[in-house]
Structure formats: structure tokens, C-alpha cells
Design a protein around this motif. Structure first.
Motif, PDB file in Angstrom:
ATOM      1  N   THR A   1      27.646 -31.468  32.355  1.00 20.27           N
ATOM      2  CA  THR A   1      27.395 -32.436  31.285  1.00 20.27           C
ATOM      3  C   THR A   1      28.704 -32.870  30.647  1.00 20.27           C
ATOM      4  O   THR A   1      28.909 -34.058  30.366  1.00 20.27           O
ATOM      5  N   PHE A   2      29.605 -31.925  30.436  1.00 21.60           N
ATOM      6  CA  PHE A   2      30.924 -32.215  29.874  1.00 21.60           C
ATOM      7  C   PHE A   2      31.629 -33.274  30.724  1.00 21.60           C
ATOM      8  O   PHE A   2      32.097 -34.297  30.220  1.00 21.60           O
ATOM      9  N   ALA A   3      31.688 -33.041  32.031  1.00 19.96           N
ATOM     10  CA  ALA A   3      32.351 -33.975  32.946  1.00 19.96           C
ATOM     11  C   ALA A   3      31.633 -35.318  32.980  1.00 19.96           C
ATOM     12  O   ALA A   3      32.274 -36.370  33.014  1.00 19.96           O
ATOM     13  N   GLY A   4      30.315 -35.296  32.958  1.00 17.37           N
ATOM     14  CA  GLY A   4      29.546 -36.541  32.982  1.00 17.37           C
ATOM     15  C   GLY A   4      29.801 -37.404  31.759  1.00 17.37           C
ATOM     16  O   GLY A   4      29.958 -38.627  31.860  1.00 17.37           O
ATOM     17  N   ARG A   5      29.871 -36.777  30.604  1.00 15.12           N
ATOM     18  CA  ARG A   5      30.143 -37.534  29.374  1.00 15.12           C
ATOM     19  C   ARG A   5      31.558 -38.102  29.371  1.00 15.12           C
ATOM     20  O   ARG A   5      31.782 -39.241  28.969  1.00 15.12           O
ATOM     21  N   ILE A   6      32.500 -37.304  29.823  1.00 11.78           N
ATOM     22  CA  ILE A   6      33.884 -37.789  29.896  1.00 11.78           C
ATOM     23  C   ILE A   6      33.968 -38.951  30.879  1.00 11.78           C
ATOM     24  O   ILE A   6      34.591 -39.980  30.596  1.00 11.78           O
ATOM     25  N   ALA A   7      33.352 -38.798  32.037  1.00  9.02           N
ATOM     26  CA  ALA A   7      33.379 -39.855  33.050  1.00  9.02           C
ATOM     27  C   ALA A   7      32.815 -41.161  32.500  1.00  9.02           C
ATOM     28  O   ALA A   7      33.374 -42.239  32.722  1.00  9.02           O
ATOM     29  N   GLY A   8      31.725 -41.067  31.769  1.00 14.71           N
ATOM     30  CA  GLY A   8      31.130 -42.265  31.177  1.00 14.71           C
ATOM     31  C   GLY A   8      32.038 -42.925  30.163  1.00 14.71           C
ATOM     32  O   GLY A   8      32.183 -44.153  30.134  1.00 14.71           O
ATOM     33  N   ARG A   9      32.665 -42.124  29.341  1.00 15.83           N
ATOM     34  CA  ARG A   9      33.555 -42.672  28.301  1.00 15.83           C
ATOM     35  C   ARG A   9      34.873 -43.188  28.880  1.00 15.83           C
ATOM     36  O   ARG A   9      35.427 -44.155  28.386  1.00 15.83           O
ATOM     37  N   ALA A  10      35.393 -42.513  29.894  1.00 15.17           N
ATOM     38  CA  ALA A  10      36.692 -42.879  30.466  1.00 15.17           C
ATOM     39  C   ALA A  10      36.550 -43.854  31.632  1.00 15.17           C
ATOM     40  O   ALA A  10      37.549 -44.254  32.216  1.00 15.17           O
ATOM     41  N   GLU A  11      35.316 -44.170  31.980  1.00 18.23           N
ATOM     42  CA  GLU A  11      35.036 -45.100  33.087  1.00 18.23           C
ATOM     43  C   GLU A  11      35.659 -44.606  34.392  1.00 18.23           C
ATOM     44  O   GLU A  11      36.411 -45.317  35.060  1.00 18.23           O
ATOM     45  N   THR A  12      35.323 -43.360  34.736  1.00 18.51           N
ATOM     46  CA  THR A  12      35.838 -42.748  35.955  1.00 18.51           C
ATOM     47  C   THR A  12      34.727 -41.914  36.584  1.00 18.51           C
ATOM     48  O   THR A  12      33.607 -41.894  36.083  1.00 18.51           O
ATOM     49  N   ASP A  13      35.022 -41.208  37.668  1.00 17.86           N
ATOM     50  CA  ASP A  13      34.012 -40.333  38.266  1.00 17.86           C
ATOM     51  C   ASP A  13      34.151 -38.919  37.705  1.00 17.86           C
ATOM     52  O   ASP A  13      35.127 -38.610  37.020  1.00 17.86           O
ATOM     53  N   GLU A  14      33.190 -38.068  38.003  1.00 19.39           N
ATOM     54  CA  GLU A  14      33.166 -36.730  37.410  1.00 19.39           C
ATOM     55  C   GLU A  14      34.308 -35.839  37.895  1.00 19.39           C
ATOM     56  O   GLU A  14      34.823 -35.028  37.130  1.00 19.39           O
TER      57      GLU A  14
END
Length: 131
Positions: free
Chosen positions: A70-83
Motif C-alpha cells: 500500500t505504501f508503494a502504491g500510494r507513492i506511485a500514484g502521487r509521484a506518477e511512477t510504478d510501484e
């Protein structure tokens, strides 16, 4: 640590192409970290950061419980990148954060996180190596 120094170190560690990408990654990680930490602890971390980097930590609702996925998924969404990139960027931001905080506060942050997220912190990696 000043804002420009923090972002420059993140950029050097992540090898992101520009400061804008490094800024976006840093803000994404700090916001997501703040969501995971208890509110008082997130406030203490924010107090040791430059105001421009403290604001993402103060603009979130703290105290949620979630894992590395979940941590990686939220970061990916905010940073516009993959997990996968999000995990690498998180490790870099947390390494720079470790240098910006007092050692005692870094240890409190690591203790407040589950092992999978805490393992991204230098102090967390050291604890894993000792196990």
C-alpha cells in the motif's frame, strides 16, 4: 538540512532526470510516510524539516495502518511512477530523511513502522542485518 540540499541528495540517490521529479518523489514519500506514522510522531518529523518539505507531512491524516504494498502504491500514484520505482525512490528519500533527523527521532520512526516499510530506512536495514 535545507530544502535544496535535501532534493539534491534525493536526485543524486535516485538518479531521477531533474529536480522536479525529485521534488515530486520526495513529497509523495513524505505524504505517505505521514499517513502511516502516529500524528505526534509525524509532527516531530515535520518540525525537523524545512517548511517546504514539512507541509506534505502536515497536510495528511496520520495514523493509518498499511503495509509496503500500500505504501508503494500510494507513492506511485502521487509521484506518477510504478510501484518498483516508488520503492526505490522511497528508500532514497528515507535515507536522506535519516540524515536530516536526529538519530533518536529516526529510531522512533523506524519503530513505528512495520518491518517491511521500516526496512527502507538505513536504521531499519541495519536492524534486519543484525537478525
Amino acid at each position: 538540512m535545507r530544502h535544496d540540499e535535501f532534493i539534491g541528495k534525493v536526485q543524486a540517490l535516485t538518479r531521477l532526470p531533474d529536480r522536479g521529479s525529485s521534488e515530486r518523489a520526495t513529497r509523495a514519500v513524505l505524504s505517505t510516510l505521514a499517513e502511516r506514522l502516529p500524528s505526534g510522531l509525524a509532527g516531530h518529523v515535520a518540525a525537523q524539516l524545512p517548511p517546504t518539505l514539512a507541509s506534505p507531512m502536515r497536510e495528511t491524516t496520520p495514523g493509518e495502518r498499511f503495509d509496503l504494498t500500500t505504501f508503494a502504491g500510494r507513492i506511485a500514484g502521487r509521484a506518477e511512477t510504478d510501484e518498483d520505482a516508488a520503492v526505490r525512490e522511497a528508500a532514497a528519500v528515507l535515507e536522506v530523511l535519516d540524515a536530516a533527523l536526529t538519530p533518536e527521532l529516526t529510531e522512533k520512526v523506524a519503530a513505528a513502522l512495520p518491518k517491511d516499510i521500516g526496512g527502507l530506512l538505513p536504521v531499519g536495514r541495519a536492524a534486519e542485518d543484525a537478525d
